[in-house]
Write a protein that holds these residues in place. Structure first.
Motif, PDB file in Angstrom:
ATOM      1  N   ARG A   1      28.102  71.316  15.232  1.00  0.00           N
ATOM      2  CA  ARG A   1      28.828  71.447  14.200  1.00  0.00           C
ATOM      3  C   ARG A   1      30.152  71.466  14.443  1.00  0.00           C
TER       4      ARG A   1
ATOM      5  N   LEU B   1      30.998  68.005  10.144  1.00  0.00           N
ATOM      6  CA  LEU B   1      29.747  67.472  10.430  1.00  0.00           C
ATOM      7  C   LEU B   1      28.762  68.343  11.012  1.00  0.00           C
ATOM      8  N   HIS B   2      27.505  68.552  10.538  1.00  0.00           N
ATOM      9  CA  HIS B   2      26.495  69.435  10.697  1.00  0.00           C
ATOM     10  C   HIS B   2      25.016  68.698  11.070  1.00  0.00           C
ATOM     11  N   LEU B   3      24.743  68.749  12.411  1.00  0.00           N
ATOM     12  CA  LEU B   3      23.408  68.305  12.856  1.00  0.00           C
ATOM     13  C   LEU B   3      22.730  69.434  13.337  1.00  0.00           C
TER      14      LEU B   3
ATOM     15  N   ARG C   1      18.794  61.753  12.750  1.00  0.00           N
ATOM     16  CA  ARG C   1      19.928  61.638  12.194  1.00  0.00           C
ATOM     17  C   ARG C   1      20.733  60.067  12.858  1.00  0.00           C
TER      18      ARG C   1
ATOM     19  N   ASP D   1      19.036  57.161  11.346  1.00  0.00           N
ATOM     20  CA  ASP D   1      18.945  57.063   9.949  1.00  0.00           C
ATOM     21  C   ASP D   1      20.068  56.052   9.469  1.00  0.00           C
ATOM     22  N   GLY D   2      19.622  55.246   8.595  1.00  0.00           N
ATOM     23  CA  GLY D   2      20.647  54.181   8.133  1.00  0.00           C
ATOM     24  C   GLY D   2      21.815  55.002   7.188  1.00  0.00           C
ATOM     25  N   ALA D   3      21.434  56.117   6.541  1.00  0.00           N
ATOM     26  CA  ALA D   3      22.700  56.744   5.834  1.00  0.00           C
ATOM     27  C   ALA D   3      23.228  57.876   6.955  1.00  0.00           C
ATOM     28  N   GLY D   4      22.918  57.874   7.834  1.00  0.00           N
ATOM     29  CA  GLY D   4      23.134  58.888   9.097  1.00  0.00           C
ATOM     30  C   GLY D   4      24.200  57.984   9.991  1.00  0.00           C
ATOM     31  N   PHE D   5      23.737  57.841  11.286  1.00  0.00           N
ATOM     32  CA  PHE D   5      24.670  57.023  12.193  1.00  0.00           C
ATOM     33  C   PHE D   5      24.165  55.566  12.340  1.00  0.00           C
ATOM     34  N   ASP D   6      23.031  55.195  11.625  1.00  0.00           N
ATOM     35  CA  ASP D   6      22.609  53.917  11.783  1.00  0.00           C
ATOM     36  C   ASP D   6      22.387  53.279  13.426  1.00  0.00           C
TER      37      ASP D   6
ATOM     38  N   ARG E   1      32.303  50.425  13.519  1.00  0.00           N
ATOM     39  CA  ARG E   1      32.357  50.611  12.066  1.00  0.00           C
ATOM     40  C   ARG E   1      33.616  51.478  11.811  1.00  0.00           C
ATOM     41  N   PHE E   2      34.537  50.880  11.305  1.00  0.00           N
ATOM     42  CA  PHE E   2      35.911  51.492  10.628  1.00  0.00           C
ATOM     43  C   PHE E   2      36.173  51.904   9.279  1.00  0.00           C
TER      44      PHE E   2
ATOM     45  N   ARG F   1      37.803  57.127  10.221  1.00  0.00           N
ATOM     46  CA  ARG F   1      36.597  57.312  11.256  1.00  0.00           C
ATOM     47  C   ARG F   1      36.136  56.073  11.618  1.00  0.00           C
TER      48      ARG F   1
ATOM     49  N   LEU G   1      32.474  54.536  14.068  1.00  0.00           N
ATOM     50  CA  LEU G   1      31.279  54.699  14.601  1.00  0.00           C
ATOM     51  C   LEU G   1      30.893  53.486  15.568  1.00  0.00           C
TER      52      LEU G   1
END
Lengths: 240, 292
Positions: B176, B193-195, B202, B205-210, B242-243, B255, B257
């Motif tokens: 978290r 952010l909460h996993l 997560r 997942d494509g909508a998560g961190f891909d 990814r920025f 952000r 990734l």
């Protein structure tokens, strides 16, 4: 309360089950004048980036938003707001309003929530006036959309679970509708996506009802990324 | 304890099988004020395993404090509390001495609380290094920021899900990472952010961190953020990263990734240098500790 009931047990004699159902259908219809059709929550950029190409990828993306993204935050805050009205706790509701306004990942998701919230307040006050609604919304002209709907439902005596399910359905259907236009998906695939998303709604609704505010959070950085990149997308149909 | 520790240099890392003893509660409180027009240390409190060192600031840098975790990392039940204050007109750079490692937990959560406050016309820079999450780690981190009118703050964080250089990944556990930003005491932005539980799901997942295993966040709090968004967007794109950047509720948020923690660090460091120069009148070069 009987399972699936739309009306709260203590809601008084004026609101029948069908009255609640019909209100939800009206307020959350794509025709309700809040401009939902113009927001894609970053989906337009996800399509542009080649991330969403078919039924499966679209369904997965929207499911992620419902379970772990902005719609999940809205769902938890929806329950909290509904409860605050039911329990006649205006200070608690004020805190939820403030938190919901602060809790936005990007400029465009903030715009989406605030603009729809403002339009919802305006339309409801003009067309579905009620003293109860006015009392709870005093001084709140552009609240977070989800919280405004929660207050409207609670003030009309519509049960939390039914109202939240209907709200999330509208969010999901709106995103699928954007995908149908953008990917593009056929109308049949669009309905298949809606069907798949409807299947997960009970799980999301049940989880949101018991989720502690202290654990509120998202796990969809790709959606935030898409929404941020959408701000500079060259050709765009959607405002978010 | 001053060994260079980074997620990319497996040879110098402590082994996962020998984590530090549990139940440590580190505190670092620093208050910077102005005396005769210069920033000076007003208060300092430190409780092991946290230490604050004051290396000679690089030319053009403000008073610099290096934050050191002498235990080398956190296990479940440990906590670290930072309270870093820059008063009216003062400036300070707080930089993590090394990556923070969060070891596997047998159940309890580790906590990191970071309070950053900036007075009128103050400048506070809080430059993190990576937080490396071991599989089955449990961490709750809260960053609570308050910036007065005219104050400026640049803060960030980097998360790496596993020792990626070893091909490891965080598959289960809790992370978290919550942010609250206030202006003059009023909350303007909140995010977390909460996993919890199935982290691997997560991350994939494509909508998560891909598929990305590293992420970074940066927040710039200034009275007039739009020019700095333009600067960020002009930073060169890095492939594999990814920025995105945005201004939400008056706060500039960026952000990153990436599947590659080192590439992410480069991209993040470049943008950080641009912003500290433009918003803080500091050199673009990041402090030496960043480069070790």
């Amino acid at each position: 309360m009987p399972p699936g009931s739309i009306t709260m047990p203590d809601a008084g004699a004026t609101t029948t089950d069908n009255d609640g159902l019909l209100r939800l259908m009206s307020w959350l219809s794509p025709a309700f004048p809040i401009g939902s059709f113009s927001y894609s929550h970053g989906l337009e950029q996800a399509v542009e980036a080649g991330l969403l190409t078919d039924l499966d990828s679209v369904t997965g993306w929207v499911a992620g938003i419902l379970r772990h993204g902005g719609a999940w935050i809205d769902a938890v805050l929806f329950c909290q707001a509904h409860r605050a009205v039911r329990e006649n706790a205006p200070n608690r509701l004020a805190e939820i309003f403030d938190l919901a306004e602060a809790w936005r990942g990007t400029a465009e998701t903030a715009l989406e929530s605030r603009s729809q919230g403002k339009a919802f307040v305006k339309a409801l006050s003009a067309c579905w006036p009620s003293e109860e609604w006015d009392r709870w919304m005093a001084g709140r002209e552009a609240p977070a959309y989800a919280v405004a709907v929660a207050v409207a439902a609670a003030a009309a005596g519509i049960a939390e679970e039914a109202a939240l399910a209907a709200f999330l359905h509208a969010v999901a259907a709106n995103l699928v509708s954007a995908a149908v236009r953008l990917v593009p998906l056929g109308q049949t695939d669009g309905q298949k996506a809606v069907r798949a998303l409807v299947r997960i709604l009970p799980e999301v609704v049940a989880a949101a009802a018991v989720h502690p505010l202290a654990d509120l959070g998202t796990a969809t950085p790709m959606v935030d990324w898409a929404s941020m990149r959408h701000e500079t997308q060259y050709t765009r149909l959607f405002r978010s | 304890m001053f060994a260079a520790i980074s997620p990319f240099d497996g040879t110098q890392e402590l082994d996962a099988s020998s984590p530090p003893p549990p139940g440590m509660h580190g505190i670092a409180e620093v208050r910077l004020t102005t005396r005769d027009g210069k920033t000076d240390l007003a208060d300092l409190r430190q409780v092991s395993p946290l230490r604050v060192l004051f290396p000679t600031a690089a030319s053009g840098d403000p008073l610099t404090a290096a934050l050191v975790t002498t235990s080398g990392g956190l296990v479940g039940g440990d906590s670290l509390a930072f309270d870093l204050r820059v008063e009216d007109g003062a400036s300070g750079l707080f930089v993590a001495q090394a990556a923070e490692k969060i070891y596997r937990s047998s159940g309890a959560d580790g906590r990191i609380d970071v309070r950053l406050s900036v007075g009128r016309d103050g400048w506070l820079e809080y430059l993190p290094q990576e937080t490396i999450l071991f599989d089955n780690a449990r961490l709750r981190r809260c960053t609570d920021v308050d910036v007065a009118q005219g104050g400026r703050l640049l803060a960030g964080e980097m998360l790496v899900f596993g020792r990626t250089a070893r091909g490891e990944r965080m598959n289960h556990g809790l992370i978290r990472d919550a942010w609250t930003i206030r202006r003059n005491g009023r909350m303007v932005w909140s995010d977390a952010l909460h996993l919890d539980g199935d982290i691997a799901g997560r991350l994939d997942d494509g909508a998560g961190f891909d598929g990305c295993h590293a992420m970074a966040t940066l927040a710039l709090v200034v009275d007039d953020p739009p020019p700095f968004l333009t600067i960020l967007r002009a930073c060169p794109d890095h492939s594999q990263v990814r920025f995105g950047a945005t201004i939400v509720n008056g706060i500039l948020i960026a952000r990153w990734l990436s599947a590659d923690a080192q590439t992410l660090r480069r991209s993040f460091g470049y943008a950080w240098g641009e912003l500290r120069a433009a918003a803080g009148s500091c050199p673009k070069t990041l402090p030496r500790l960043w480069h070790i």
